[in-house]
Design an enzyme around this catalytic site. Structure first.
Site, PDB file in Angstrom:
ATOM      1  N   CYS A 169     -75.761  55.277  74.413  1.00 31.61           N
ATOM      2  CA  CYS A 169     -77.236  55.178  74.431  1.00 31.61           C
ATOM      3  C   CYS A 169     -77.813  55.246  75.838  1.00 31.61           C
ATOM      4  O   CYS A 169     -79.018  55.432  76.002  1.00 31.61           O
ATOM      5  CB  CYS A 169     -77.681  53.902  73.729  1.00 31.61           C
ATOM      6  N   HIS A 196     -84.995  51.319  76.119  1.00 38.03           N
ATOM      7  CA  HIS A 196     -84.186  51.831  75.015  1.00 38.03           C
ATOM      8  C   HIS A 196     -84.595  51.083  73.753  1.00 38.03           C
ATOM      9  O   HIS A 196     -84.836  49.877  73.780  1.00 38.03           O
ATOM     10  CB  HIS A 196     -82.703  51.584  75.328  1.00 38.03           C
ATOM     11  N   ASN A 206     -83.054  53.617  66.299  1.00 36.47           N
ATOM     12  CA  ASN A 206     -82.304  53.788  67.553  1.00 36.47           C
ATOM     13  C   ASN A 206     -81.764  55.217  67.614  1.00 36.47           C
ATOM     14  O   ASN A 206     -80.782  55.547  66.958  1.00 36.47           O
ATOM     15  CB  ASN A 206     -81.158  52.769  67.608  1.00 36.47           C
TER      16      ASN A 206
HETATM   17  N1  COA Z   1     -79.024  43.994  55.454  1.00 38.79           N
HETATM   18  C1  COA Z   1     -78.901  42.750  55.018  1.00 38.79           C
HETATM   19  N2  COA Z   1     -78.072  41.850  55.568  1.00 38.79           N
HETATM   20  C2  COA Z   1     -77.344  42.266  56.623  1.00 38.79           C
HETATM   21  C3  COA Z   1     -77.432  43.572  57.122  1.00 38.79           C
HETATM   22  C4  COA Z   1     -78.304  44.459  56.499  1.00 38.79           C
HETATM   23  N3  COA Z   1     -78.489  45.716  56.907  1.00 38.79           N
HETATM   24  N4  COA Z   1     -76.593  43.688  58.169  1.00 38.79           N
HETATM   25  C5  COA Z   1     -75.998  42.486  58.335  1.00 38.79           C
HETATM   26  N5  COA Z   1     -76.454  41.631  57.388  1.00 38.79           N
HETATM   27  C6  COA Z   1     -76.100  40.227  57.184  1.00 38.79           C
HETATM   28  C7  COA Z   1     -74.751  39.875  57.759  1.00 38.79           C
HETATM   29  O1  COA Z   1     -73.728  40.199  56.846  1.00 38.79           O
HETATM   30  C8  COA Z   1     -74.894  38.386  57.966  1.00 38.79           C
HETATM   31  O2  COA Z   1     -74.692  37.753  56.733  1.00 38.79           O
HETATM   32  P1  COA Z   1     -73.953  36.324  56.659  1.00 38.79           P
HETATM   33  O3  COA Z   1     -74.795  35.396  57.473  1.00 38.79           O
HETATM   34  O4  COA Z   1     -73.938  36.049  55.201  1.00 38.79           O
HETATM   35  O5  COA Z   1     -72.611  36.577  57.254  1.00 38.79           O
HETATM   36  C9  COA Z   1     -76.366  38.223  58.326  1.00 38.79           C
HETATM   37  O6  COA Z   1     -77.034  39.415  57.881  1.00 38.79           O
HETATM   38  C10 COA Z   1     -76.615  38.026  59.794  1.00 38.79           C
HETATM   39  O7  COA Z   1     -75.877  39.009  60.483  1.00 38.79           O
HETATM   40  P2  COA Z   1     -75.921  39.114  62.043  1.00 38.79           P
HETATM   41  O8  COA Z   1     -75.062  40.247  62.473  1.00 38.79           O
HETATM   42  O9  COA Z   1     -75.669  37.768  62.646  1.00 38.79           O
HETATM   43  O10 COA Z   1     -77.466  39.474  62.237  1.00 38.79           O
HETATM   44  P3  COA Z   1     -78.270  39.552  63.572  1.00 38.79           P
HETATM   45  O11 COA Z   1     -79.448  38.689  63.505  1.00 38.79           O
HETATM   46  O12 COA Z   1     -77.400  39.489  64.787  1.00 38.79           O
HETATM   47  O13 COA Z   1     -78.832  41.049  63.495  1.00 38.79           O
HETATM   48  C11 COA Z   1     -78.335  43.216  64.423  1.00 38.79           C
HETATM   49  C12 COA Z   1     -77.920  42.127  63.445  1.00 38.79           C
HETATM   50  C13 COA Z   1     -77.336  44.338  64.358  1.00 38.79           C
HETATM   51  C14 COA Z   1     -79.717  43.710  64.023  1.00 38.79           C
HETATM   52  C15 COA Z   1     -78.396  42.606  65.849  1.00 38.79           C
HETATM   53  O14 COA Z   1     -77.228  41.872  66.102  1.00 38.79           O
HETATM   54  C16 COA Z   1     -78.539  43.652  66.908  1.00 38.79           C
HETATM   55  O15 COA Z   1     -79.530  44.337  67.000  1.00 38.79           O
HETATM   56  N6  COA Z   1     -77.534  43.744  67.788  1.00 38.79           N
HETATM   57  C17 COA Z   1     -77.584  44.667  68.892  1.00 38.79           C
HETATM   58  C18 COA Z   1     -77.281  46.022  68.386  1.00 38.79           C
HETATM   59  C19 COA Z   1     -77.509  47.071  69.393  1.00 38.79           C
HETATM   60  O16 COA Z   1     -78.354  46.938  70.239  1.00 38.79           O
HETATM   61  N7  COA Z   1     -76.763  48.136  69.243  1.00 38.79           N
HETATM   62  C20 COA Z   1     -76.922  49.323  69.953  1.00 38.79           C
HETATM   63  C21 COA Z   1     -76.751  49.167  71.395  1.00 38.79           C
HETATM   64  S1  COA Z   1     -77.149  50.717  72.003  1.00 38.79           S
END
Ligand code: COA
Length: 321
Positions: free
Chosen positions: A112, A248, A278
């Protein structure tokens, strides 16, 4: 000698995938996606549409905005992690599409952060007098390498392209660029297959972007926080001199955290994530072009561009537009 942005352009594929569409594909909800990421819809390439197709449209828009023709271009530098082919590189494919010959044309990959890497490299060509009209692009079709059964990643990524034309200038322009990488974190965000691994996972139908979202989130906020501070300090600027943060677009919460670090109200941040998701390397130049075309970003203003991606790689640019 500095480089300045003479024009910007971008392009999004026509096909739109909404959160409601994703509810039919994986176990997710519109509410979860909106509240956790800020994304409501995203653009996705159609069958047969490639990164070079998107890059070509964005490039033509940027050239038009800068008032230059393909024959003026003397350097093509593309940031992408999703090339059409292993080779020739996307820069070369694009050069052929534009009907020009002979100038250096290449792509580089930094996930990214690829556009910031490409911008930094092209800036140096211009500053050294080796390019008088550089075409710099961030383009990706990340949806091609997503596991559409993995709800943790398939709701995030999207496709698009953004481009800028750089020209030499006695005053900045691009004031400075800052690039970093730390390969220690390769396991937190990766596509675990490729050419020299023999595409074994791809052949077995088991390949897809892998991400430990939570860990990526924490490191991204921390790292980008340091990066914006480093970028301003390197040039003796204060936070309050900044007109626009052009970040970003990975997660609205990450963007808000960086804006807070800069004491910037969200009205001075260009946010496109709601409608674009993204788009990887394309996200920063897409946001820049959005701000330029809707009149928010004006000539003479101070812009801070930043991105963070798999590797990890991260980079920024401080620009007097
Ligand atoms: N829909 C519903 N539930 C989802 C889901 C989806 N699309 N994706 C994950 N979950 C669930 C998980 O299974 C977890 O369930 P559990 O609590 O029963 O285990 C719960 O939601 C929380 O998951 P978690 O990963 O802790 O959520 P989060 O608040 O961290 O949000 C992201 C997840 C990916 C949105 C966040 O971590 C993020 O944006 N991370 C950075 C990603 C990034 O920037 N990537 C690119 C870099 S270039």
């Amino acid at each position: 000698m500095y480089s300045r942005i003479a024009g910007t352009g971008s392009y999004l594929p026509a096909q739109i995938l909404t959160n409601a569409d994703l509810e039919k594909i994986v176990d997710t909800t519109d509410e979860w996606i909106r509240t956790r990421t800020g994304i409501e819809r995203r653009h996705v390439v159609a069958e047969g549409e490639t990164t070079t197709d998107l890059a070509e449209q964005a490039s033509r828009n940027a050239m038009e905005a800068a008032g230059v023709s393909p024959q003026d271009i003397d350097l093509i530098c593309v940031g992408t992690t999703t090339p059409d082919l292993v080779f020739p590189n996307v820069g070369t494919l694009l050069q052929d599409r534009l009907g020009i010959r002979g100038c250096p044309a290449f792509s580089l990959e930094a996930a990214c952060a690829s556009f910031l890497y490409a911008l930094s490299v092209a800036d140096k060509f211009v500053r050294l007098g080796e390019s008088k009209c550089a075409l710099v692009i961030g383009a990706d079709t990340l949806t091609r390498i997503i596991d559409w059964k993995d709800r943790a990643t398939c709701v995030l990524f999207a496709d698009g392209a953004g481009a800028v034309i750089l020209k030499p200038c006695a005053d900045p322009g691009i004031i400075s660029t800052h690039l970093h990488a730390d390969g220690r974190y390769k396991d937190l965000l990766q596509y675990p297959d490729g050419v020299s691994r023999g595409f074994k996972l791809v052949r077995a139908g088991k390949a897809g972007v892998l991400m430990k979202g939570n860990e990526v989130y924490k490191i991204a906020v921390n790292t980008l926080g340091h990066l914006v501070t480093e970028t301003l300090a390197a040039n003796g600027f204060n936070k309050d001199q900044l007109d626009w943060l052009i970040p970003h677009q990975a997660n609205l919460r990450i963007i808000e955290a960086i804006a807070k670090r800069l004491d910037l109200p969200m009205e001075r941040v260009i946010v496109t994530i709601k409608d674009q998701g993204n788009t990887s390397a394309a996200s920063v130049p897409l946001a820049l072009d959005t701000g330029v075309r809707d009149g928010r970003v004006k000539r003479g203003q101070l812009l801070l561009l930043e991105a963070f991606g798999g590797g990890f790689t991260w980079g920024s640019a401080l620009i007097r537009y």
